[in-house]
Motif scaffolding. Structure first.
Motif, PDB file in Angstrom:
ATOM      1  N   VAL A 169       0.859  -1.184   0.000  1.00  0.00           N
ATOM      2  CA  VAL A 169       0.000   0.000   0.000  1.00  0.00           C
ATOM      3  C   VAL A 169       0.897   1.236   0.000  1.00  0.00           C
ATOM      4  O   VAL A 169       2.111   1.132   0.201  1.00  0.00           O
ATOM      5  CB  VAL A 169      -0.926   0.030   1.236  1.00  0.00           C
ATOM      6  CG1 VAL A 169      -1.956  -1.093   1.184  1.00  0.00           C
ATOM      7  CG2 VAL A 169      -0.115  -0.041   2.529  1.00  0.00           C
ATOM      8  N   ALA A 170       0.295   2.403  -0.221  1.00  0.00           N
ATOM      9  CA  ALA A 170       1.070   3.644  -0.252  1.00  0.00           C
ATOM     10  C   ALA A 170       1.221   4.240   1.147  1.00  0.00           C
ATOM     11  O   ALA A 170       2.274   4.780   1.486  1.00  0.00           O
ATOM     12  CB  ALA A 170       0.400   4.650  -1.197  1.00  0.00           C
ATOM     13  N   LEU A 171       0.157   4.164   1.954  1.00  0.00           N
ATOM     14  CA  LEU A 171       0.119   4.852   3.252  1.00  0.00           C
ATOM     15  C   LEU A 171      -0.120   3.850   4.373  1.00  0.00           C
ATOM     16  O   LEU A 171      -0.822   2.853   4.173  1.00  0.00           O
ATOM     17  CB  LEU A 171      -1.051   5.847   3.327  1.00  0.00           C
ATOM     18  CG  LEU A 171      -1.524   6.585   2.091  1.00  0.00           C
ATOM     19  CD1 LEU A 171      -2.775   7.382   2.452  1.00  0.00           C
ATOM     20  CD2 LEU A 171      -0.430   7.521   1.602  1.00  0.00           C
ATOM     21  N   ALA A 172       0.338   4.175   5.559  1.00  0.00           N
ATOM     22  CA  ALA A 172       0.095   3.310   6.715  1.00  0.00           C
ATOM     23  C   ALA A 172      -1.412   3.127   6.957  1.00  0.00           C
ATOM     24  O   ALA A 172      -1.866   2.025   7.274  1.00  0.00           O
ATOM     25  CB  ALA A 172       0.775   3.891   7.959  1.00  0.00           C
ATOM     26  N   GLU A 173      -2.173   4.205   6.777  1.00  0.00           N
ATOM     27  CA  GLU A 173      -3.624   4.117   7.019  1.00  0.00           C
ATOM     28  C   GLU A 173      -4.262   3.064   6.110  1.00  0.00           C
ATOM     29  O   GLU A 173      -5.185   2.343   6.519  1.00  0.00           O
ATOM     30  CB  GLU A 173      -4.287   5.483   6.782  1.00  0.00           C
ATOM     31  CG  GLU A 173      -3.989   6.532   7.859  1.00  0.00           C
ATOM     32  CD  GLU A 173      -2.607   7.195   7.721  1.00  0.00           C
ATOM     33  OE1 GLU A 173      -1.824   6.829   6.811  1.00  0.00           O
ATOM     34  OE2 GLU A 173      -2.315   8.087   8.538  1.00  0.00           O
ATOM     35  N   GLU A 174      -3.790   2.992   4.856  1.00  0.00           N
ATOM     36  CA  GLU A 174      -4.313   1.963   3.945  1.00  0.00           C
ATOM     37  C   GLU A 174      -3.929   0.572   4.435  1.00  0.00           C
ATOM     38  O   GLU A 174      -4.698  -0.388   4.306  1.00  0.00           O
ATOM     39  CB  GLU A 174      -3.753   2.158   2.534  1.00  0.00           C
ATOM     40  CG  GLU A 174      -4.198   3.437   1.861  1.00  0.00           C
ATOM     41  CD  GLU A 174      -3.550   3.603   0.477  1.00  0.00           C
ATOM     42  OE1 GLU A 174      -4.191   4.230  -0.378  1.00  0.00           O
ATOM     43  OE2 GLU A 174      -2.422   3.127   0.254  1.00  0.00           O
ATOM     44  N   GLY A 175      -2.754   0.470   5.010  1.00  0.00           N
ATOM     45  CA  GLY A 175      -2.297  -0.816   5.535  1.00  0.00           C
ATOM     46  C   GLY A 175      -3.189  -1.303   6.659  1.00  0.00           C
ATOM     47  O   GLY A 175      -3.462  -2.508   6.771  1.00  0.00           O
ATOM     48  N   VAL A 176      -3.664  -0.379   7.487  1.00  0.00           N
ATOM     49  CA  VAL A 176      -4.554  -0.746   8.595  1.00  0.00           C
ATOM     50  C   VAL A 176      -5.838  -1.378   8.042  1.00  0.00           C
ATOM     51  O   VAL A 176      -6.316  -2.409   8.547  1.00  0.00           O
ATOM     52  CB  VAL A 176      -4.876   0.500   9.464  1.00  0.00           C
ATOM     53  CG1 VAL A 176      -5.953   0.185  10.490  1.00  0.00           C
ATOM     54  CG2 VAL A 176      -3.605   1.016  10.142  1.00  0.00           C
ATOM     55  N   THR A 177      -6.386  -0.781   6.974  1.00  0.00           N
ATOM     56  CA  THR A 177      -7.593  -1.334   6.331  1.00  0.00           C
ATOM     57  C   THR A 177      -7.341  -2.749   5.812  1.00  0.00           C
ATOM     58  O   THR A 177      -8.174  -3.649   5.983  1.00  0.00           O
ATOM     59  CB  THR A 177      -8.010  -0.431   5.142  1.00  0.00           C
ATOM     60  OG1 THR A 177      -8.205   0.891   5.634  1.00  0.00           O
ATOM     61  CG2 THR A 177      -9.276  -0.915   4.485  1.00  0.00           C
ATOM     62  N   ILE A 178      -6.187  -2.938   5.180  1.00  0.00           N
ATOM     63  CA  ILE A 178      -5.878  -4.264   4.625  1.00  0.00           C
ATOM     64  C   ILE A 178      -5.703  -5.276   5.767  1.00  0.00           C
ATOM     65  O   ILE A 178      -6.177  -6.415   5.681  1.00  0.00           O
ATOM     66  CB  ILE A 178      -4.586  -4.213   3.768  1.00  0.00           C
ATOM     67  CG1 ILE A 178      -4.725  -3.207   2.628  1.00  0.00           C
ATOM     68  CG2 ILE A 178      -4.225  -5.601   3.235  1.00  0.00           C
ATOM     69  CD1 ILE A 178      -5.762  -3.537   1.610  1.00  0.00           C
ATOM     70  N   ARG A 179      -5.049  -4.850   6.846  1.00  0.00           N
ATOM     71  CA  ARG A 179      -4.859  -5.771   7.975  1.00  0.00           C
ATOM     72  C   ARG A 179      -6.203  -6.208   8.544  1.00  0.00           C
ATOM     73  O   ARG A 179      -6.411  -7.384   8.870  1.00  0.00           O
ATOM     74  CB  ARG A 179      -3.999  -5.106   9.064  1.00  0.00           C
ATOM     75  CG  ARG A 179      -3.774  -5.981  10.282  1.00  0.00           C
ATOM     76  CD  ARG A 179      -3.043  -7.283   9.964  1.00  0.00           C
ATOM     77  NE  ARG A 179      -1.621  -7.065   9.699  1.00  0.00           N
ATOM     78  CZ  ARG A 179      -0.868  -7.860   8.920  1.00  0.00           C
ATOM     79  NH1 ARG A 179      -1.381  -8.936   8.333  1.00  0.00           N
ATOM     80  NH2 ARG A 179       0.409  -7.591   8.714  1.00  0.00           N
TER      81      ARG A 179
END
Ligand SMILES: *Cc1c(COP(=O)(O)O)cnc(C)c1O
Length: 345
Positions: A58-68
């Motif tokens: 992902v590009a941003l940490a916030e997007e990573g949280v959604t994927i997790r």
């Protein structure tokens, strides 16, 4: 109902992932930044994980949280933007791997989250993200001693196979990384297609998963069906839409369809774009409005209830050409007003 329907074929996304994975001997990751190119990060990541993908980008940490949240523990989730100020709680709680882009980010990372996994992003010539050769030389021994999970770079011209930049960046990446223990990654969709020299240990396809060029053999993933609200006859000399920009030269039949630039149908594509009514190609006429578009349906024999802007007859890249843009922008512009239907893998 006047709501347009966007259908997203998760099975096609997984088939595209498998086809790209079959081209390379190493691991094939999946890029799901920007809400999986506008198609729904959670659903897309879940489908790809079920198909066998183990590393997501992902590009941003916030997007990573959604994927997790969608995937649960297990898969690796890497963040291209690296470790930004304020990211530490997100990286820690969602167990995300920042791709460290600079000495500043490296210092921030070891200070805020000592022992937390990280990767390294190198700049091999694109001058966008990553450490430049001199910075890397200064940090290399220390960074490598902390065992980065991945060392990566990104190609600027991989969609043009004959561009000299590809060989230049490949050579630079070799010079910067040959002999290291950490796994390496250089290629997105375009580089995957360039061939084995570009594959290293991991590829990172995005657009190819979603049916876009430069993966010419990709299965189409999206289709967009737009309801016809009204059909009317227009006499020669009458105009259609804002600004009177289109004037009928002959007696015409005009359909008004229920979508517009508020749905990501780029206004500038109007003069060059078509929709499909059944098997008939119909020209867009007049300016694209916020919620409505005029279409010349003169040639259509049996007027259907809906027309197709994306799908069997027209790819994201054909539509992109009409707008003077790329398939990536067509996908990431797709609006939030559509009913979204998912076809399972
Ligand atoms: C977006 C991106 C990708 C995926 O690129 P595609 O061309 O969509 O395959 C891979 N790596 C990085 C660093 C990216 O920014």
């Amino acid at each position: 109902m006047a709501q347009s329907v966007l259908t997203i074929d998760l099975g096609a996304i997984c088939a595209n992932w498998r086809a790209l994975a079959a081209m390379n001997a190493g691991e094939t990751g999946a890029v799901v930044k920007a809400n999986a190119y506008g198609l729904g990060a959670g659903k897309v990541a879940k489908a790809l994980a079920d198909a066998g993908a183990r590393t997501f980008f992902v590009a941003l940490a916030e997007e990573g949280v959604t994927i997790r949240k969608a995937l649960g523990p297990g898969p690796t989730i890497c963040v291209f933007g690296g470790h930004m100020q304020g990211d530490a709680p997100l990286l820690r709680d969602a167990n995300l791997v920042p791709m460290i882009n600079s000495i500043d980010q490296m210092l921030r990372h070891v200070e805020a989250l000592p022992g937390h996994p990280f990767g390294i992003q190198l700049d091999s010539g694109m001058n966008r993200l990553g450490m430049e050769p001199a910075e890397w030389t200064a940090l290399r021994e220390i960074a490598l001693s902390q065992k980065p999970v991945l060392v990566m770079s990104h190609l600027a011209c991989a969609d043009e196979p004959n561009h000299g930049m590809n060989a230049f960046q490949l050579q630079t990446f070799h010079q910067m990384t040959d002999g290291i223990e950490a796994p390496r990654s250089l290629s997105a969709t375009g580089g995957t297609i360039l061939g084995a020299d570009y594959h290293f240990d991991m590829t990172r396809p995005g657009i190819g998963l979603y049916g876009g060029l430069p993966f010419v053999d990709a299965l189409p993933v999206v289709s967009l069906s737009i309801p016809v609200i009204q059909v009317r006859d227009v006499n020669p000399g009458e105009s259609v839409g804002y600004g009177n920009s289109w004037v009928a030269r002959v007696s015409s039949r005009i359909a008004t369809i229920s979508a517009g630039y508020a749905d990501g149908i780029i206004r500038a594509m109007g003069p060059k774009a078509f929709v499909w009514a059944g098997e008939t190609r119909c020209k867009i006429v007049g300016r694209i409005s916020m919620d409505l578009i005029g279409v010349d349906v003169g040639p259509v024999k049996d007027m259907p209830d809906t027309v197709e802007l994306l799908g069997r007859h027209q790819s994201i890249d054909t539509l992109a050409d009409a707008a003077g843009t790329i398939g990536y922008e067509i996908l990431t512009s797709l609006g939030s007003r559509y009913e979204r239907r998912y076809i399972d893998g």
